[in-house]
Structure formats: C-alpha cells, structure tokens
Design an enzyme around this catalytic site. Structure first.
Site, PDB file in Angstrom:
ATOM      1  N   ARG A 107     -27.920 -43.731   9.354  1.00 51.92           N
ATOM      2  CA  ARG A 107     -27.127 -42.502   9.200  1.00 51.92           C
ATOM      3  C   ARG A 107     -27.807 -41.439  10.063  1.00 51.92           C
ATOM      4  O   ARG A 107     -28.958 -41.084   9.824  1.00 51.92           O
ATOM      5  CB  ARG A 107     -27.071 -42.058   7.738  1.00 51.92           C
ATOM      6  CG  ARG A 107     -26.482 -40.662   7.586  1.00 51.92           C
ATOM      7  CD  ARG A 107     -26.161 -40.317   6.151  1.00 51.92           C
ATOM      8  NE  ARG A 107     -24.957 -40.997   5.710  1.00 51.92           N
ATOM      9  CZ  ARG A 107     -24.248 -40.638   4.638  1.00 51.92           C
ATOM     10  NH1 ARG A 107     -24.621 -39.607   3.904  1.00 51.92           N
ATOM     11  NH2 ARG A 107     -23.169 -41.304   4.291  1.00 51.92           N
ATOM     12  N   HIS A 134     -17.355 -42.500  10.274  1.00 43.57           N
ATOM     13  CA  HIS A 134     -17.901 -42.938   8.977  1.00 43.57           C
ATOM     14  C   HIS A 134     -17.110 -44.172   8.531  1.00 43.57           C
ATOM     15  O   HIS A 134     -16.373 -44.135   7.548  1.00 43.57           O
ATOM     16  CB  HIS A 134     -17.797 -41.805   7.956  1.00 43.57           C
ATOM     17  CG  HIS A 134     -18.573 -42.040   6.701  1.00 43.57           C
ATOM     18  ND1 HIS A 134     -19.494 -43.066   6.555  1.00 43.57           N
ATOM     19  CD2 HIS A 134     -18.585 -41.373   5.510  1.00 43.57           C
ATOM     20  CE1 HIS A 134     -20.019 -43.023   5.349  1.00 43.57           C
ATOM     21  NE2 HIS A 134     -19.484 -42.017   4.690  1.00 43.57           N
ATOM     22  N   GLN A 137     -16.919 -45.707   4.753  1.00 42.08           N
ATOM     23  CA  GLN A 137     -16.084 -45.051   3.749  1.00 42.08           C
ATOM     24  C   GLN A 137     -14.658 -45.596   3.793  1.00 42.08           C
ATOM     25  O   GLN A 137     -13.981 -45.691   2.765  1.00 42.08           O
ATOM     26  CB  GLN A 137     -16.086 -43.539   3.969  1.00 42.08           C
ATOM     27  CG  GLN A 137     -15.355 -42.783   2.894  1.00 42.08           C
ATOM     28  CD  GLN A 137     -16.027 -42.893   1.531  1.00 42.08           C
ATOM     29  OE1 GLN A 137     -17.224 -42.685   1.421  1.00 42.08           O
ATOM     30  NE2 GLN A 137     -15.258 -43.204   0.488  1.00 42.08           N
ATOM     31  N   ASP A 222     -11.549 -33.878   3.277  1.00 45.29           N
ATOM     32  CA  ASP A 222     -13.017 -33.922   3.301  1.00 45.29           C
ATOM     33  C   ASP A 222     -13.502 -32.479   3.406  1.00 45.29           C
ATOM     34  O   ASP A 222     -12.698 -31.562   3.664  1.00 45.29           O
ATOM     35  CB  ASP A 222     -13.464 -34.766   4.518  1.00 45.29           C
ATOM     36  CG  ASP A 222     -14.966 -35.023   4.570  1.00 45.29           C
ATOM     37  OD1 ASP A 222     -15.661 -34.770   3.558  1.00 45.29           O
ATOM     38  OD2 ASP A 222     -15.453 -35.484   5.626  1.00 45.29           O
ATOM     39  N   CYS A 262     -13.973 -38.664   0.246  1.00 43.76           N
ATOM     40  CA  CYS A 262     -15.178 -39.496   0.352  1.00 43.76           C
ATOM     41  C   CYS A 262     -16.310 -39.005  -0.528  1.00 43.76           C
ATOM     42  O   CYS A 262     -17.217 -39.772  -0.850  1.00 43.76           O
ATOM     43  CB  CYS A 262     -15.635 -39.577   1.809  1.00 43.76           C
ATOM     44  SG  CYS A 262     -16.105 -37.984   2.521  1.00 43.76           S
ATOM     45  N   ARG A 290     -17.631 -48.357  -2.629  1.00 48.29           N
ATOM     46  CA  ARG A 290     -18.632 -48.394  -1.551  1.00 48.29           C
ATOM     47  C   ARG A 290     -19.548 -49.599  -1.782  1.00 48.29           C
ATOM     48  O   ARG A 290     -19.919 -50.289  -0.834  1.00 48.29           O
ATOM     49  CB  ARG A 290     -19.459 -47.097  -1.545  1.00 48.29           C
ATOM     50  CG  ARG A 290     -18.684 -45.839  -1.165  1.00 48.29           C
ATOM     51  CD  ARG A 290     -18.260 -45.873   0.287  1.00 48.29           C
ATOM     52  NE  ARG A 290     -19.396 -46.065   1.174  1.00 48.29           N
ATOM     53  CZ  ARG A 290     -20.182 -45.089   1.647  1.00 48.29           C
ATOM     54  NH1 ARG A 290     -19.919 -43.836   1.355  1.00 48.29           N
ATOM     55  NH2 ARG A 290     -21.206 -45.366   2.443  1.00 48.29           N
TER      56      ARG A 290
HETATM   57  N1  NVA Z   1     -17.744 -35.314   6.850  1.00 51.31           N
HETATM   58  C1  NVA Z   1     -18.826 -35.382   5.881  1.00 51.31           C
HETATM   59  C2  NVA Z   1     -18.806 -36.714   5.177  1.00 51.31           C
HETATM   60  C3  NVA Z   1     -19.889 -36.884   4.129  1.00 51.31           C
HETATM   61  C4  NVA Z   1     -19.880 -38.228   3.492  1.00 51.31           C
HETATM   62  C5  NVA Z   1     -20.155 -35.164   6.591  1.00 51.31           C
HETATM   63  O1  NVA Z   1     -20.348 -35.710   7.678  1.00 51.31           O
HETATM   64  O2  NVA Z   1     -20.989 -34.438   6.050  1.00 51.31           O
HETATM   65  N1   CP Z   2     -19.315 -40.538   0.949  1.00 48.20           N
HETATM   66  C1   CP Z   2     -20.607 -40.652   1.299  1.00 48.20           C
HETATM   67  O1   CP Z   2     -20.965 -41.221   2.349  1.00 48.20           O
HETATM   68  O2   CP Z   2     -21.485 -40.147   0.395  1.00 48.20           O
HETATM   69  P1   CP Z   2     -23.048 -39.909   0.567  1.00 48.20           P
HETATM   70  O3   CP Z   2     -23.228 -38.827   1.597  1.00 48.20           O
HETATM   71  O4   CP Z   2     -23.521 -39.503  -0.798  1.00 48.20           O
HETATM   72  O5   CP Z   2     -23.689 -41.190   1.032  1.00 48.20           O
END
Ligand code: NVA
Ligand code: CP
Length: 306
Positions: A107, A134, A137, A222, A262, A290
């Site tokens: 990540r 992502h 998800q 989101d 998500c 997930r």
């Molecule tokens: N768009 C959000 C998704 C978090 C799971 C981010 O990147 O923070």
């Molecule tokens: N939806 C998601 O990826 O959650 P986290 O940021 O908690 O991993």
C-alpha cells in the site's frame, strides 16, 4: 533453473472477466467453508510480506487473518522501522524481500512504485491501494453484489464524488464485468482521462449526481479527501457540496438499489448517516468480504508455487 515469472495483481485489469468471475465464486465458497469451520491450508509454510506506507484497518487485518486461515503467515512491514523508510532503493527491497517471502502486498502513494517493485520481484505482488487504484476493494464489492443480486452484467452503477483510486478501479470493473458505470464528479475532480477513455462506452462522465443515480442498481461513493490529501480537506468539502449520497439521492435509484462504501466513511460529508446506517446496509458485509475475496486471490497467486 530460472524462476518462472510470477503473476502479479497490480490492477483489476490483470484478471480477465472469466478469471474475475471464478475468483468471486471461489470467495463465496471460501466464506461458506470458513462458516463450516472446514480446515483449508493451501498456503502452509508460506509468508506474505505486507508493506504499508499508508494507514489501514481492513486491508491489514484481512490479509493477516486470511494468511493464518490459509495455513500461512503474514509479516507487517512499516517504513518507520524498516530500511524502506530510509531510502533503500525499491528495486533492492524487491530483490531482497522476494528471496525470503512468497508474496508481497504493498500500500503506497505512486502507482509506479508497485510496478517497479513487481518488475524486480520473484514472487507475486499485490496492489493494496495506490493513489491510482484500489483493486482489492472491488473484489469485495463485487462479491457482495454477487451474494445479493447475482451477476453484474447489464447493471448500472452510479459513482458519486471523487474520481479517485476507487473510482478508477470501478471503471476497470465495468470493463471486466460488463456493467455500465455513471460517474458524477465536480469540475476538477474527474477520474483520469486516460483510464476513462480506455473504458470506452462502459462509462459515462456526468456532472449531476441526481442524473447519475437515476435508476441505478448500485450507488457507490468514497471520502472526498483520500490519504495524502488531508491538507486539501477544506477546499474539497466546498467543491463536493451537493455530492452527498443521502436519502434524496437514493430515492432516484432503483427501489432495490444497494449502497456501497469502501470505508472508512465520513458521515455527513460524502454519505448521510441515514444511508450508511440503514438496517439493510451491506457495507459491513462488504468490509467482511475483503477477507474472503483476498483469500481467493492469495490462493490464485500463491498456492501451488514452489
Ligand atoms: N480513496 C480512499 C480509499 C481508502 C480505502 C483513500 O485512498 O484514502
Ligand atoms: N477499505 C480499505 O481499504 O480500508 P483500510 O484503509 O482500513 O484498509
């Protein structure tokens, strides 16, 4: 003997539509097996390295628990206490880690970083969120849809809000699972033009959220400011006024429309409490999935490899 090239999951587009459909069916099966307490350890003795350069609750817990359930082990690697945070080249980190672990989940910020890592890795690399995509998800969201409504083919999905990493992966899902995606974003916050163009007529970009939601089968949103955009929060709250998924917007969708997010969610910003906390809300199942869908992915990428 040369090591065979590993299979990576950097994007939802790395799976064909058929592969994605069978992975989702497998996720449903793995969920049922877990409910029956049926032992299933195809990853006995295998280790997944988990590199987190951004925060996470769901992704970390689902991978760690999923690896244990599959008989393996997961290793949490934070840049704060590894050489990754002290500037060791990504290529060198990939070469070294992939000689020890059997898979790596990353990540991070720049999408290019996971592509570089994957090019230098001997083991499968999984995109656990970048600024661009992502895809994990989407596995959970599409499993949740499958369990409630069946196949996605021919359905209409409304994406309301930021043209962000999640939106890009929804564009890819529309391409692979043959549904139509209507995206409503304010000016300046549209998805990447190249990703959108590559989807052809699978996606339509609109400005009006009500028009996007009309007769939709699934409504998704989101946060307005993603990780790394915290300092833009105030500007984004102003730009996204009118893009909240609330009862009025859901009333435009089909009466049996599902709402997904998500998570984490900001009630009162991108979604009203009345929508996300509805008694029939599927967002909690979506979060649980997930675990099951990632186990199906880990099986696909890591089981059977030497
Ligand atoms: N768009 C959000 C998704 C978090 C799971 C981010 O990147 O923070
Ligand atoms: N939806 C998601 O990826 O959650 P986290 O940021 O908690 O991993």
């Amino acid at each position: 003997m040369p090591t065979p090239a590993p299979r990576h999951f950097l994007s939802l587009l790395d799976l064909s539509g058929d592969e994605l459909r069978s992975l989702l069916a497998r996720a449903v099966e793995l969920k049922a097996m877990l409910r029956r307490s049926e032992p299933h350890a195809p990853l006995a003795g295998k280790t997944l390295g988990m590199i987190f350069e951004k925060s996470s609750t769901r992704t970390r817990v689902s991978f760690e628990v999923g690896m244990v359930q599959l008989g393996g082990h997961a290793l949490f690697l934070s840049p704060r206490d590894t050489q990754l945070g002290r500037g060791e080249p990504i290529e060198d980190s990939a070469r070294v880690l992939s000689r020890m672990v059997d898979g790596v989940m990353i990540r991070t910020f720049e999408h290019a970083k996971i592509e570089v890592f994957a090019r230098h890795s001997r083991v499968p690399v999984i995109n656990a969120l970048t600024d661009q995509e992502h895809p994990l998800q989407l596995l959970a969201d599409m499993q949740t849809w499958l369990e409630h409504r069946g196949d996605m083919r021919g359905r209409t999905v409304a994406w309301i809000g930021d043209g962000n990493n999640m939106c890009h992966s929804y564009i890819h899902a529309a391409q692979r699972l043959d549904f139509h995606l209507r995206i409503a974003s304010p000016e300046g916050y549209e998805p990447d033009a190249g990703i959108l163009a590559a989807a052809g007529d699978a996606c339509t970009l609109l400005r009006d959220p009500m028009a996007a939601a009309t007769d939709a089968d699934l409504v998704v949103t989101d946060v307005w400011a993603s990780m790394g955009q915290e300092e833009e929060q105030a500007r984004r709250v102003a730009a996204f006024a009118g893009y909240q998924v609330n009862d009025a917007l859901m009333a435009r969708a089909r009466p049996d429309a599902l709402f997904m997010h998500c998570l984490p969610a900001h009630r009162g910003e991108e979604v009203s409490a009345s929508v996300i906390d509805r008694p029939d809300s599927v967002v909690w199942e979506e979060a649980e999935n997930r675990l099951h869908s990632q186990k199906a992915l880990l099986e696909l990428l890591m089981a059977g490899r030497g």
